[in-house]
Write a protein that holds these residues in place. Structure first.
Motif, PDB file in Angstrom:
ATOM      1  N   UNK A 226       0.837  -1.176   0.000  1.00  0.00           N
ATOM      2  CA  UNK A 226       0.000   0.000   0.000  1.00  0.00           C
ATOM      3  C   UNK A 226       0.883   1.240   0.000  1.00  0.00           C
ATOM      4  N   UNK A 227       0.583   2.161  -0.892  1.00  0.00           N
ATOM      5  CA  UNK A 227       1.313   3.425  -0.964  1.00  0.00           C
ATOM      6  C   UNK A 227       0.545   4.499  -0.212  1.00  0.00           C
ATOM      7  N   UNK A 228       1.258   5.297   0.565  1.00  0.00           N
ATOM      8  CA  UNK A 228       0.641   6.453   1.212  1.00  0.00           C
ATOM      9  C   UNK A 228       1.172   7.687   0.500  1.00  0.00           C
ATOM     10  N   UNK A 229       0.261   8.589   0.137  1.00  0.00           N
ATOM     11  CA  UNK A 229       0.613   9.704  -0.730  1.00  0.00           C
ATOM     12  C   UNK A 229       0.133  11.024  -0.129  1.00  0.00           C
ATOM     13  N   UNK A 230       0.935  12.077  -0.311  1.00  0.00           N
ATOM     14  CA  UNK A 230       0.606  13.413   0.176  1.00  0.00           C
ATOM     15  C   UNK A 230       0.702  14.392  -0.991  1.00  0.00           C
ATOM     16  N   UNK A 231      -0.156  15.397  -1.015  1.00  0.00           N
ATOM     17  CA  UNK A 231      -0.165  16.364  -2.104  1.00  0.00           C
ATOM     18  C   UNK A 231       0.392  17.711  -1.663  1.00  0.00           C
ATOM     19  N   UNK A 232       1.311  18.234  -2.442  1.00  0.00           N
ATOM     20  CA  UNK A 232       1.757  19.628  -2.349  1.00  0.00           C
ATOM     21  C   UNK A 232       1.650  20.167  -3.764  1.00  0.00           C
ATOM     22  N   UNK A 233       2.784  20.380  -4.431  1.00  0.00           N
ATOM     23  CA  UNK A 233       2.772  20.789  -5.841  1.00  0.00           C
ATOM     24  C   UNK A 233       2.406  19.616  -6.744  1.00  0.00           C
ATOM     25  N   UNK A 234       2.707  18.451  -6.290  1.00  0.00           N
ATOM     26  CA  UNK A 234       2.376  17.196  -6.946  1.00  0.00           C
ATOM     27  C   UNK A 234       2.381  16.160  -5.844  1.00  0.00           C
ATOM     28  N   UNK A 235       1.981  14.964  -6.127  1.00  0.00           N
ATOM     29  CA  UNK A 235       1.934  13.950  -5.079  1.00  0.00           C
ATOM     30  C   UNK A 235       3.318  13.400  -4.772  1.00  0.00           C
ATOM     31  N   UNK A 236       3.547  13.100  -3.491  1.00  0.00           N
ATOM     32  CA  UNK A 236       4.785  12.507  -2.994  1.00  0.00           C
ATOM     33  C   UNK A 236       4.450  11.152  -2.382  1.00  0.00           C
ATOM     34  N   UNK A 237       5.246  10.150  -2.655  1.00  0.00           N
ATOM     35  CA  UNK A 237       5.103   8.857  -2.006  1.00  0.00           C
ATOM     36  C   UNK A 237       5.780   8.975  -0.645  1.00  0.00           C
ATOM     37  N   UNK A 238       5.006   8.817   0.427  1.00  0.00           N
ATOM     38  CA  UNK A 238       5.533   8.970   1.781  1.00  0.00           C
ATOM     39  C   UNK A 238       5.997   7.649   2.384  1.00  0.00           C
ATOM     40  N   UNK A 239       5.296   6.580   2.058  1.00  0.00           N
ATOM     41  CA  UNK A 239       5.679   5.283   2.607  1.00  0.00           C
ATOM     42  C   UNK A 239       5.067   4.167   1.770  1.00  0.00           C
ATOM     43  N   UNK A 240       5.630   2.998   1.938  1.00  0.00           N
ATOM     44  CA  UNK A 240       5.102   1.810   1.275  1.00  0.00           C
ATOM     45  C   UNK A 240       5.047   0.714   2.317  1.00  0.00           C
ATOM     46  N   UNK A 241       3.872   0.151   2.517  1.00  0.00           N
ATOM     47  CA  UNK A 241       3.691  -0.915   3.492  1.00  0.00           C
ATOM     48  C   UNK A 241       3.192  -2.149   2.764  1.00  0.00           C
ATOM     49  N   UNK A 242       3.842  -3.249   3.023  1.00  0.00           N
ATOM     50  CA  UNK A 242       3.466  -4.496   2.376  1.00  0.00           C
ATOM     51  C   UNK A 242       2.895  -5.432   3.426  1.00  0.00           C
ATOM     52  N   UNK A 243       1.706  -5.932   3.186  1.00  0.00           N
ATOM     53  CA  UNK A 243       1.069  -6.848   4.118  1.00  0.00           C
ATOM     54  C   UNK A 243       1.902  -8.118   4.273  1.00  0.00           C
ATOM     55  N   UNK A 244       1.774  -8.739   5.409  1.00  0.00           N
ATOM     56  CA  UNK A 244       2.545  -9.947   5.720  1.00  0.00           C
ATOM     57  C   UNK A 244       2.395 -11.026   4.650  1.00  0.00           C
ATOM     58  N   UNK A 245       1.193 -11.184   4.125  1.00  0.00           N
ATOM     59  CA  UNK A 245       0.937 -12.242   3.134  1.00  0.00           C
ATOM     60  C   UNK A 245       0.997 -11.744   1.693  1.00  0.00           C
ATOM     61  N   UNK A 246       1.457 -10.519   1.486  1.00  0.00           N
ATOM     62  CA  UNK A 246       1.584  -9.948   0.138  1.00  0.00           C
ATOM     63  C   UNK A 246       2.957 -10.314  -0.413  1.00  0.00           C
ATOM     64  N   UNK A 247       2.974 -11.115  -1.458  1.00  0.00           N
ATOM     65  CA  UNK A 247       4.236 -11.563  -2.037  1.00  0.00           C
ATOM     66  C   UNK A 247       4.645 -10.770  -3.274  1.00  0.00           C
ATOM     67  N   UNK A 248       4.142  -9.556  -3.408  1.00  0.00           N
ATOM     68  CA  UNK A 248       4.485  -8.708  -4.540  1.00  0.00           C
ATOM     69  C   UNK A 248       5.994  -8.480  -4.594  1.00  0.00           C
ATOM     70  N   UNK A 249       6.573  -8.687  -5.770  1.00  0.00           N
ATOM     71  CA  UNK A 249       8.014  -8.473  -5.926  1.00  0.00           C
ATOM     72  C   UNK A 249       8.321  -7.322  -6.883  1.00  0.00           C
ATOM     73  N   UNK A 250       7.306  -6.859  -7.613  1.00  0.00           N
ATOM     74  CA  UNK A 250       7.511  -5.766  -8.566  1.00  0.00           C
ATOM     75  C   UNK A 250       6.583  -4.607  -8.222  1.00  0.00           C
TER      76      UNK A 250
END
Length: 87
Positions: A1-25
């Motif tokens: 899950x990406x957390x995003x904040x807006x100023x002049x454009x959006x910034x990626x603030x953090x990325x959290x991956x669930x325990x059972x999420x095996x996403x590699x890309x």
């Protein structure tokens, strides 16, 4: 899950991956709610042991410090051709 904040454009603030999420890309979107994603903040993927590939769109002009630090399985990062600031 990406957390995003807006100023002049959006910034990626953090990325959290669930325990059972095996996403590699991870593909960072170029837009969010119609606005450009322009930056990825410090340590967003810090110590992520699952990701192997990250694609960053050309709308991103700034990468924070230690974005990929200790990502032991990371093999490929496709960088934005418009990066102006790194770390």
């Amino acid at each position: 899950m990406l957390k995003i904040k807006y100023n002049d454009g959006y910034r990626i603030l953090s990325y959290t991956q669930a325990f059972n999420d095996n996403t590699t890309e991870i593909v960072i979107p170029d837009k969010y709610e119609g606005k450009d994603v322009v930056a990825i903040d410090d340590k967003v993927f810090y110590k992520n042991k699952r990701i192997k590939k990250v694609s960053i769109p050309d709308t991103v002009t700034e990468l924070g410090a230690s974005v990929f630090k200790e990502c032991k399985n990371l093999e490929t990062v496709e960088l934005s051709k418009n990066l102006a600031v790194i770390g």
